[in-house]
Design a protein around this motif. Structure first.
Motif, mmCIF file in Angstrom:
data_model
loop_
_atom_site.group_PDB
_atom_site.id
_atom_site.type_symbol
_atom_site.label_atom_id
_atom_site.label_comp_id
_atom_site.label_asym_id
_atom_site.label_seq_id
_atom_site.Cartn_x
_atom_site.Cartn_y
_atom_site.Cartn_z
ATOM 1 N N GLY A 1 -31.899 -23.628 26.010
ATOM 2 C CA GLY A 1 -33.032 -24.158 26.751
ATOM 3 C C GLY A 1 -32.772 -25.535 27.326
ATOM 4 O O GLY A 1 -31.789 -26.198 26.982
ATOM 5 N N LEU A 2 -33.663 -25.965 28.198
ATOM 6 C CA LEU A 2 -33.653 -27.328 28.731
ATOM 7 C C LEU A 2 -34.921 -28.016 28.255
ATOM 8 O O LEU A 2 -36.037 -27.650 28.658
ATOM 9 N N ALA A 3 -34.759 -29.006 27.387
ATOM 10 C CA ALA A 3 -35.885 -29.780 26.872
ATOM 11 C C ALA A 3 -36.020 -31.049 27.705
ATOM 12 O O ALA A 3 -35.035 -31.775 27.901
ATOM 13 N N VAL A 4 -37.217 -31.320 28.203
ATOM 14 C CA VAL A 4 -37.444 -32.484 29.072
ATOM 15 C C VAL A 4 -38.617 -33.295 28.531
ATOM 16 O O VAL A 4 -39.716 -32.761 28.348
ATOM 17 N N ALA A 5 -38.368 -34.575 28.300
ATOM 18 C CA ALA A 5 -39.407 -35.486 27.805
ATOM 19 C C ALA A 5 -39.675 -36.568 28.836
ATOM 20 O O ALA A 5 -38.755 -37.058 29.498
ATOM 21 N N SER A 6 -40.934 -36.939 28.968
ATOM 22 C CA SER A 6 -41.324 -38.088 29.788
ATOM 23 C C SER A 6 -41.559 -39.261 28.857
ATOM 24 O O SER A 6 -42.386 -39.186 27.944
ATOM 25 N N ILE A 7 -40.827 -40.342 29.082
ATOM 26 C CA ILE A 7 -40.856 -41.499 28.192
ATOM 27 C C ILE A 7 -41.119 -42.754 29.014
ATOM 28 O O ILE A 7 -40.518 -42.948 30.079
ATOM 29 N N LYS A 8 -42.004 -43.589 28.536
ATOM 30 C CA LYS A 8 -42.294 -44.859 29.205
ATOM 31 C C LYS A 8 -41.494 -45.953 28.503
ATOM 32 O O LYS A 8 -41.697 -46.240 27.326
ATOM 33 N N ILE B 1 -32.296 -40.555 21.872
ATOM 34 C CA ILE B 1 -31.204 -39.720 21.391
ATOM 35 C C ILE B 1 -31.501 -38.265 21.687
ATOM 36 O O ILE B 1 -32.608 -37.788 21.437
ATOM 37 N N GLY B 2 -30.509 -37.559 22.210
ATOM 38 C CA GLY B 2 -30.592 -36.112 22.355
ATOM 39 C C GLY B 2 -29.684 -35.456 21.326
ATOM 40 O O GLY B 2 -28.478 -35.730 21.311
ATOM 41 N N LEU B 3 -30.255 -34.616 20.468
ATOM 42 C CA LEU B 3 -29.488 -33.913 19.431
ATOM 43 C C LEU B 3 -29.449 -32.429 19.743
ATOM 44 O O LEU B 3 -30.435 -31.857 20.207
ATOM 45 N N GLN B 4 -28.305 -31.816 19.466
ATOM 46 C CA GLN B 4 -28.176 -30.368 19.610
ATOM 47 C C GLN B 4 -27.806 -29.757 18.259
ATOM 48 O O GLN B 4 -27.341 -30.448 17.366
ATOM 49 N N GLU B 5 -28.016 -28.440 18.154
ATOM 50 C CA GLU B 5 -27.774 -27.690 16.911
ATOM 51 C C GLU B 5 -28.575 -28.293 15.754
ATOM 52 O O GLU B 5 -28.025 -28.685 14.731
ATOM 53 N N VAL B 6 -29.872 -28.321 15.960
ATOM 54 C CA VAL B 6 -30.786 -28.919 14.990
ATOM 55 C C VAL B 6 -31.605 -27.811 14.325
ATOM 56 O O VAL B 6 -32.245 -27.012 15.010
ATOM 57 N N ARG C 1 -38.672 -20.018 11.083
ATOM 58 C CA ARG C 1 -37.289 -20.491 11.093
ATOM 59 C C ARG C 1 -36.886 -20.780 12.539
ATOM 60 O O ARG C 1 -36.952 -19.888 13.386
ATOM 61 N N GLN C 2 -36.494 -22.029 12.793
ATOM 62 C CA GLN C 2 -36.213 -22.440 14.168
ATOM 63 C C GLN C 2 -34.879 -23.192 14.272
ATOM 64 O O GLN C 2 -34.451 -23.865 13.330
ATOM 65 N N TYR C 3 -34.275 -23.045 15.450
ATOM 66 C CA TYR C 3 -32.979 -23.671 15.726
ATOM 67 C C TYR C 3 -32.965 -24.085 17.190
ATOM 68 O O TYR C 3 -33.365 -23.309 18.066
ATOM 69 N N GLY C 4 -32.538 -25.312 17.468
ATOM 70 C CA GLY C 4 -32.554 -25.740 18.861
ATOM 71 C C GLY C 4 -32.110 -27.169 19.047
ATOM 72 O O GLY C 4 -31.126 -27.614 18.435
ATOM 73 N N THR C 5 -32.836 -27.903 19.893
ATOM 74 C CA THR C 5 -32.482 -29.276 20.236
ATOM 75 C C THR C 5 -33.651 -30.203 19.928
ATOM 76 O O THR C 5 -34.794 -29.774 19.838
ATOM 77 N N ALA C 6 -33.338 -31.490 19.794
ATOM 78 C CA ALA C 6 -34.376 -32.483 19.486
ATOM 79 C C ALA C 6 -34.151 -33.745 20.297
ATOM 80 O O ALA C 6 -33.013 -34.082 20.656
ATOM 81 N N ILE C 7 -35.245 -34.429 20.573
ATOM 82 C CA ILE C 7 -35.210 -35.735 21.227
ATOM 83 C C ILE C 7 -35.877 -36.741 20.302
ATOM 84 O O ILE C 7 -36.989 -36.504 19.822
ATOM 85 N N ALA D 1 -39.525 -34.971 19.622
ATOM 86 C CA ALA D 1 -39.980 -33.690 20.155
ATOM 87 C C ALA D 1 -38.895 -32.680 19.861
ATOM 88 O O ALA D 1 -37.699 -33.007 19.883
ATOM 89 N N TYR D 2 -39.312 -31.461 19.588
ATOM 90 C CA TYR D 2 -38.356 -30.421 19.186
ATOM 91 C C TYR D 2 -38.492 -29.200 20.070
ATOM 92 O O TYR D 2 -39.608 -28.769 20.397
ATOM 93 N N ALA D 3 -37.344 -28.632 20.446
ATOM 94 C CA ALA D 3 -37.300 -27.426 21.269
ATOM 95 C C ALA D 3 -36.655 -26.306 20.466
ATOM 96 O O ALA D 3 -35.453 -26.345 20.193
ATOM 97 N N ALA D 4 -37.460 -25.326 20.087
ATOM 98 C CA ALA D 4 -36.964 -24.192 19.294
ATOM 99 C C ALA D 4 -36.475 -23.099 20.230
ATOM 100 O O ALA D 4 -37.262 -22.295 20.729
ATOM 101 N N ASN D 5 -35.175 -23.060 20.466
ATOM 102 C CA ASN D 5 -34.622 -22.015 21.326
ATOM 103 C C ASN D 5 -34.489 -20.692 20.587
ATOM 104 O O ASN D 5 -34.515 -19.629 21.204
#
Length: 270
Positions: free
Chosen positions: A144-151, A66-71, A114-120, A97-101
């Motif tokens: 931002g662009l959040a990129v995860a490597s998942i197996k 799942i990719g979430l925005q406004e987290v 205090r952080q705001y961004g996207t989550a995977i 994983a969390y990306a604090a933009n």
């Protein structure tokens, strides 16, 4: 002898068909269900802050990644200062994983930033993760662009999540161009999901779909509109994929849990 020749000819006709039925490289196909959702920091169109109904929606969808925005993460009283990505991960028993933009000092010394961004979120372990800040104009908000490597059951998946700017077409086009540059031409199966804040005919979306396929146009039914949730008239939330993924279905579940509607898609990962 005639019977033997008949059998041999039959076998020669069958073997190619069996080979054609096998996935490329002889590897098994892997089903994968994906959701993208701008959760509006957990606040629904009814004004209620309710992470639980979003969690139930994710469970019901059967999404694996799942990719979430406004987290929000300890961001504001609007979300009760909750670490939302950690909450979802614990509630759903998933990796995250969390990306604090946006990353600001705490209100009081000693408190979390205090952080705001996207989550995977992922049912599968996240092997690697990076967030790259995208171009920002002086009056813009950092994205931002959040990129995860998942197996995924032995197969590599590169999962990217973004939220492009909402109020400047030129800025958004530069962000889309940067996303294409960052993702490059890797042979690893790639999914790009997110709130792209533009419709499919916009130059910034065409920049992305020039290199990645638009899942909705391939397998979705109807307009696929995602905003505003109570009466959606625009499709601005996307799942884009590389050739290593074959989409089989795409839906837009109806829910009041955010001002956006989520997009859920099923793929076969090769």
């Amino acid at each position: 002898m005639r019977k033997l020749l008949t059998v041999l000819v039959g076998l020669l006709m069958v073997v190619p068909n069996v080979a054609a039925a096998q996935p490329e490289g002889g590897r098994p196909a892997r089903p994968l269900t994906v959701m993208t959702y701008n959760i509006h920091h957990g606040a629904g169109i009814d004004g209620a802050l309710d992470l639980e109904r979003i969690a139930v929606l994710i469970e019901t969808s059967g999404a694996d990644v799942i990719g979430l925005q406004e987290v929000d993460r300890h961001w504001h009283v609007r979300s009760n200062w909750i670490d939302q990505p950690a909450w979802f991960a614990q509630r759903l028993k998933m990796h995250y994983a969390y990306a604090a933009n946006l990353d600001l000092p705490p209100v009081n010394p000693g408190e979390p930033r205090r952080q705001y961004g996207t989550a995977i979120l992922s049912k599968y372990p996240i092997k690697d993760f990076a967030n790259t800040l995208l171009p920002k104009y002086p009056t813009g908000e950092q994205r931002g662009l959040a990129v995860a490597s998942i197996k995924v059951r032995g197969a590599d998946l590169r999962f990217a999540n973004t939220h492009l700017t909402s109020n400047n077409n030129a800025e958004r086009l530069e962000q889309a161009q940067k996303v294409v540059e960052l993702l490059g031409t890797s042979k690893v199966s790639t999914l790009l999901v997110g709130d792209l804040n533009a419709e499919a005919t916009a130059p910034e979306i065409k920049t992305l779909t020039a290199v990645l396929n638009d899942t909705w146009t391939e397998v979705g039914a109807g307009p696929g509109n995602t905003i505003e949730a109570g009466n959606p008239t625009k499709r601005i939330d996307f799942q884009l994929h590389s050739p290593g993924l074959r989409p089989t279905s795409a839906t837009v579940p109806v829910t009041p849990a955010s001002d956006h509607l989520p997009v859920v898609a099923a793929f076969t990962l090769r």
